[in-house]
Design a protein around this motif. Structure first.
Motif, PDB file in Angstrom:
ATOM      1  N   LEU A  38       0.829  -1.207   0.000  1.00  9.08           N
ATOM      2  CA  LEU A  38       0.000   0.000   0.000  1.00  9.08           C
ATOM      3  C   LEU A  38       0.858   1.250   0.000  1.00  9.08           C
ATOM      4  O   LEU A  38       0.606   2.199  -0.747  1.00  9.08           O
ATOM      5  N   VAL A  39       1.899   1.268   0.812  1.00 10.64           N
ATOM      6  CA  VAL A  39       2.768   2.441   0.906  1.00 10.64           C
ATOM      7  C   VAL A  39       3.501   2.691  -0.412  1.00 10.64           C
ATOM      8  O   VAL A  39       3.648   3.834  -0.856  1.00 10.64           O
ATOM      9  N   PHE A  40       3.939   1.608  -1.067  1.00 11.43           N
ATOM     10  CA  PHE A  40       4.661   1.763  -2.333  1.00 11.43           C
ATOM     11  C   PHE A  40       3.759   2.265  -3.454  1.00 11.43           C
ATOM     12  O   PHE A  40       4.249   2.738  -4.473  1.00 11.43           O
ATOM     13  N   GLY A  41       2.450   2.156  -3.291  1.00 15.10           N
ATOM     14  CA  GLY A  41       1.573   2.717  -4.308  1.00 15.10           C
ATOM     15  C   GLY A  41       0.430   1.839  -4.748  1.00 15.10           C
ATOM     16  O   GLY A  41      -0.433   2.274  -5.503  1.00 15.10           O
ATOM     17  N   ILE A  42       0.395   0.564  -4.319  1.00 14.13           N
ATOM     18  CA  ILE A  42      -0.769  -0.282  -4.608  1.00 14.13           C
ATOM     19  C   ILE A  42      -1.835   0.122  -3.596  1.00 14.13           C
ATOM     20  O   ILE A  42      -2.087  -0.545  -2.613  1.00 14.13           O
ATOM     21  N   ARG A  43      -2.429   1.277  -3.817  1.00  9.75           N
ATOM     22  CA  ARG A  43      -3.252   1.885  -2.777  1.00  9.75           C
ATOM     23  C   ARG A  43      -4.733   1.691  -2.997  1.00  9.75           C
ATOM     24  O   ARG A  43      -5.529   2.313  -2.311  1.00  9.75           O
ATOM     25  N   ARG A  44      -5.111   0.944  -3.947  1.00 14.96           N
ATOM     26  CA  ARG A  44      -6.522   0.928  -4.276  1.00 14.96           C
ATOM     27  C   ARG A  44      -7.148  -0.459  -4.220  1.00 14.96           C
ATOM     28  O   ARG A  44      -8.274  -0.601  -3.820  1.00 14.96           O
ATOM     29  N   TYR A  45      -6.423  -1.495  -4.633  1.00 11.23           N
ATOM     30  CA  TYR A  45      -7.070  -2.803  -4.767  1.00 11.23           C
ATOM     31  C   TYR A  45      -6.176  -3.930  -4.250  1.00 11.23           C
ATOM     32  O   TYR A  45      -5.044  -4.104  -4.704  1.00 11.23           O
ATOM     33  N   LEU A  46      -6.719  -4.705  -3.310  1.00 12.13           N
ATOM     34  CA  LEU A  46      -6.040  -5.877  -2.765  1.00 12.13           C
ATOM     35  C   LEU A  46      -6.909  -7.107  -3.004  1.00 12.13           C
ATOM     36  O   LEU A  46      -8.041  -7.188  -2.533  1.00 12.13           O
ATOM     37  N   ASP A  47      -6.378  -8.061  -3.740  1.00 11.01           N
ATOM     38  CA  ASP A  47      -7.044  -9.330  -4.038  1.00 11.01           C
ATOM     39  C   ASP A  47      -6.685 -10.305  -2.918  1.00 11.01           C
ATOM     40  O   ASP A  47      -5.516 -10.638  -2.719  1.00 11.01           O
ATOM     41  N   ILE A  48      -7.704 -10.762  -2.153  1.00  9.12           N
ATOM     42  CA  ILE A  48      -7.467 -11.579  -0.970  1.00  9.12           C
ATOM     43  C   ILE A  48      -8.175 -12.933  -1.108  1.00  9.12           C
ATOM     44  O   ILE A  48      -9.340 -12.995  -1.515  1.00  9.12           O
ATOM     45  N   ARG A  49      -7.470 -14.012  -0.770  1.00 10.14           N
ATOM     46  CA  ARG A  49      -8.045 -15.360  -0.762  1.00 10.14           C
ATOM     47  C   ARG A  49      -7.914 -15.917   0.657  1.00 10.14           C
ATOM     48  O   ARG A  49      -6.837 -15.815   1.263  1.00 10.14           O
ATOM     49  N   VAL A  50      -8.976 -16.529   1.165  1.00  9.34           N
ATOM     50  CA  VAL A  50      -9.019 -16.928   2.577  1.00  9.34           C
ATOM     51  C   VAL A  50      -9.342 -18.416   2.711  1.00  9.34           C
ATOM     52  O   VAL A  50     -10.179 -18.955   1.973  1.00  9.34           O
ATOM     53  N   SER A  51      -8.683 -19.064   3.676  1.00  6.33           N
ATOM     54  CA  SER A  51      -9.017 -20.444   4.020  1.00  6.33           C
ATOM     55  C   SER A  51      -9.316 -20.531   5.522  1.00  6.33           C
ATOM     56  O   SER A  51      -8.949 -19.639   6.292  1.00  6.33           O
ATOM     57  N   TYR A  52      -9.988 -21.591   5.908  1.00  7.23           N
ATOM     58  CA  TYR A  52     -10.278 -21.859   7.326  1.00  7.23           C
ATOM     59  C   TYR A  52      -9.564 -23.143   7.700  1.00  7.23           C
ATOM     60  O   TYR A  52      -9.774 -24.196   7.083  1.00  7.23           O
ATOM     61  N   GLU A  53      -8.713 -23.053   8.730  1.00  2.00           N
ATOM     62  CA  GLU A  53      -7.973 -24.244   9.129  1.00  2.00           C
ATOM     63  C   GLU A  53      -7.512 -24.103  10.572  1.00  2.00           C
ATOM     64  O   GLU A  53      -6.968 -23.060  10.964  1.00  2.00           O
ATOM     65  N   GLU A  54      -7.724 -25.141  11.353  1.00  2.00           N
ATOM     66  CA  GLU A  54      -7.216 -25.176  12.717  1.00  2.00           C
ATOM     67  C   GLU A  54      -5.786 -25.703  12.675  1.00  2.00           C
ATOM     68  O   GLU A  54      -5.537 -26.811  12.200  1.00  2.00           O
ATOM     69  N   VAL A  55      -4.848 -24.898  13.178  1.00  2.00           N
ATOM     70  CA  VAL A  55      -3.420 -25.222  13.107  1.00  2.00           C
ATOM     71  C   VAL A  55      -2.894 -25.419  14.528  1.00  2.00           C
ATOM     72  O   VAL A  55      -3.163 -24.602  15.418  1.00  2.00           O
ATOM     73  N   LYS A  56      -2.148 -26.468  14.719  1.00  2.00           N
ATOM     74  CA  LYS A  56      -1.613 -26.788  16.045  1.00  2.00           C
ATOM     75  C   LYS A  56      -0.785 -25.622  16.600  1.00  2.00           C
ATOM     76  O   LYS A  56       0.032 -25.036  15.885  1.00  2.00           O
ATOM     77  N   ASP A  57      -1.021 -25.296  17.859  1.00  2.00           N
ATOM     78  CA  ASP A  57      -0.298 -24.247  18.595  1.00  2.00           C
ATOM     79  C   ASP A  57      -0.533 -22.848  18.040  1.00  2.00           C
ATOM     80  O   ASP A  57       0.237 -21.925  18.330  1.00  2.00           O
ATOM     81  N   ARG A  58      -1.570 -22.689  17.242  1.00  2.00           N
ATOM     82  CA  ARG A  58      -1.921 -21.351  16.734  1.00  2.00           C
ATOM     83  C   ARG A  58      -3.375 -21.063  17.077  1.00  2.00           C
ATOM     84  O   ARG A  58      -4.248 -21.925  16.940  1.00  2.00           O
ATOM     85  N   ASN A  59      -3.643 -19.837  17.492  1.00  2.00           N
ATOM     86  CA  ASN A  59      -5.009 -19.453  17.847  1.00  2.00           C
ATOM     87  C   ASN A  59      -5.851 -19.115  16.624  1.00  2.00           C
ATOM     88  O   ASN A  59      -7.072 -19.212  16.648  1.00  2.00           O
ATOM     89  N   GLU A  60      -5.187 -18.692  15.557  1.00  2.00           N
ATOM     90  CA  GLU A  60      -5.911 -18.267  14.362  1.00  2.00           C
ATOM     91  C   GLU A  60      -6.518 -19.451  13.615  1.00  2.00           C
ATOM     92  O   GLU A  60      -5.966 -20.555  13.616  1.00  2.00           O
ATOM     93  N   THR A  61      -7.650 -19.209  12.982  1.00  2.00           N
ATOM     94  CA  THR A  61      -8.264 -20.221  12.112  1.00  2.00           C
ATOM     95  C   THR A  61      -8.490 -19.688  10.696  1.00  2.00           C
ATOM     96  O   THR A  61      -8.782 -20.461   9.786  1.00  2.00           O
ATOM     97  N   LEU A  62      -8.375 -18.385  10.520  1.00  2.00           N
ATOM     98  CA  LEU A  62      -8.575 -17.772   9.211  1.00  2.00           C
ATOM     99  C   LEU A  62      -7.217 -17.365   8.647  1.00  2.00           C
ATOM    100  O   LEU A  62      -6.476 -16.581   9.251  1.00  2.00           O
ATOM    101  N   TRP A  63      -6.911 -17.906   7.465  1.00  2.00           N
ATOM    102  CA  TRP A  63      -5.578 -17.740   6.896  1.00  2.00           C
ATOM    103  C   TRP A  63      -5.665 -17.240   5.452  1.00  2.00           C
ATOM    104  O   TRP A  63      -6.644 -17.487   4.748  1.00  2.00           O
ATOM    105  N   ILE A  64      -4.611 -16.577   5.020  1.00  2.00           N
ATOM    106  CA  ILE A  64      -4.464 -16.263   3.608  1.00  2.00           C
ATOM    107  C   ILE A  64      -4.115 -17.552   2.869  1.00  2.00           C
ATOM    108  O   ILE A  64      -3.325 -18.370   3.355  1.00  2.00           O
TER     109      ILE A  64
END
Length: 291
Positions: A38-64
């Motif tokens: 964003l700082v370098f200039g890609i300031r308008r559009y971010l293409d994001i893909r998301v997965s759901y996964e329970e990972v050992k020793d991690r609290n997060e379940t939503l991942w790129i």
């Protein structure tokens, strides 16, 4: 013209292609964090893909995710970075496009609808947690001007696959991708010639300006890496959009943003489009598209 980032969350800071394994070479699309993009200039559009996964020793379940591959980047981290950028600026707008939901969001017999909706709700709640006060409303549509969005401080537009499963007013339909799905430079050029200036849409659409490796090409490491593919095509992308498609392109999404001058091309293009001579420019473009 809006500079964009393809698979923006698939990054690794300090990425080194030669030391990466085969899967990583075809998963990493950027060597800069989302905030840096964003700082370098890609300031308008971010293409994001998301997965759901329970990972050992991690609290997060939503991942790129990049296809079936889970990146070691959480969705929460990406949202934090977008918030950091928005709070550090006053006149920047970001389209955050949840374009695809991967592993854990499949619509099949193993995942019942209620569970699927609950996982989407986690994404929505996390988005609201970080960006609530900056979110544009779908009821205003895409007729809103940038000036109006800035005045209301609604500086984040959320595109969302499966937006119609939820009643949230800040969820817009996902952005339309113009994707050639080819590993051939000539075919990529032909595809944009056939589509870019001939598809008129009141909604945003993104030219996915990158080569796409085939599964067999990845398996046998035919291309070297996504970075190597980008090195071949990015200079041509800059030239094509600067010389040919500057007047009709909307979002242009690329890999490895620092090997491309699309940001500078977009700035010059928009100045020319909205100059005093804009009417004659549009007339010439219309004549060109007919021919």
């Amino acid at each position: 013209m809006i500079p964009g980032s393809h698979n923006a969350g698939s990054y690794e800071i300090g990425y080194r292609r030669r030391s990466a394994n085969t899967l990583k070479k075809y998963a990493i699309c950027h060597e800069e964090s989302v905030y840096n993009q964003l700082v370098f200039g890609i300031r308008r559009y971010l293409d994001i893909r998301v997965s759901y996964e329970e990972v050992k020793d991690r609290n997060e379940t939503l991942w790129i995710a990049h296809g079936v591959l889970r990146m070691d980047i959480s969705l929460e981290s990406v949202l934090q970075q977008v918030k950091q950028f928005i709070e550090a600026t006053e006149k920047e707008i970001v389209i955050l496009d949840f374009h695809r939901f991967e592993k854990g969001f499949e619509e099949n017999n193993e995942t019942i609808l209620d569970e699927l909706i609950a996982r989407h709700q986690l994404v929505i709640d996390l988005t609201k947690k970080y960006l609530r006060k900056f979110l544009a409303h779908r009821s205003d549509g895409y007729d809103m001007t940038i000036g109006q969005l800035l005045q209301r401080n609604q500086r984040v537009i959320i595109g969302y696959d499966k937006y119609n499963l939820h009643g949230e007013q800040f969820l817009f339909p996902r952005i339309k991708h113009l994707w050639a799905d080819t590993d051939n430079i000539t075919r990529l050029e032909e595809y944009f010639n056939e589509t870019l200036c001939k598809i008129s849409s009141p909604e945003p659409q993104s030219a996915m300006a990158q080569l796409t490796p085939t599964p067999w090409g990845v398996l046998f490491d035919k291309y070297g890496s996504i970075r190597k593919m980008s090195k071949k095509v990015n200079p041509l992308i800059s030239e094509w959009f600067r010389e040919r498609w500057w007047g009709c392109a909307n979002i242009v999404s690329i890999d490895f943003i620092l090997s491309n001058s699309i940001i500078d091309t977009a700035i010059k293009s928009n100045r020319l489009r909205y100059s005093n001579d804009a009417k004659s420019v549009r007339k010439k473009l219309k004549q060109r598209s007919k021919s």
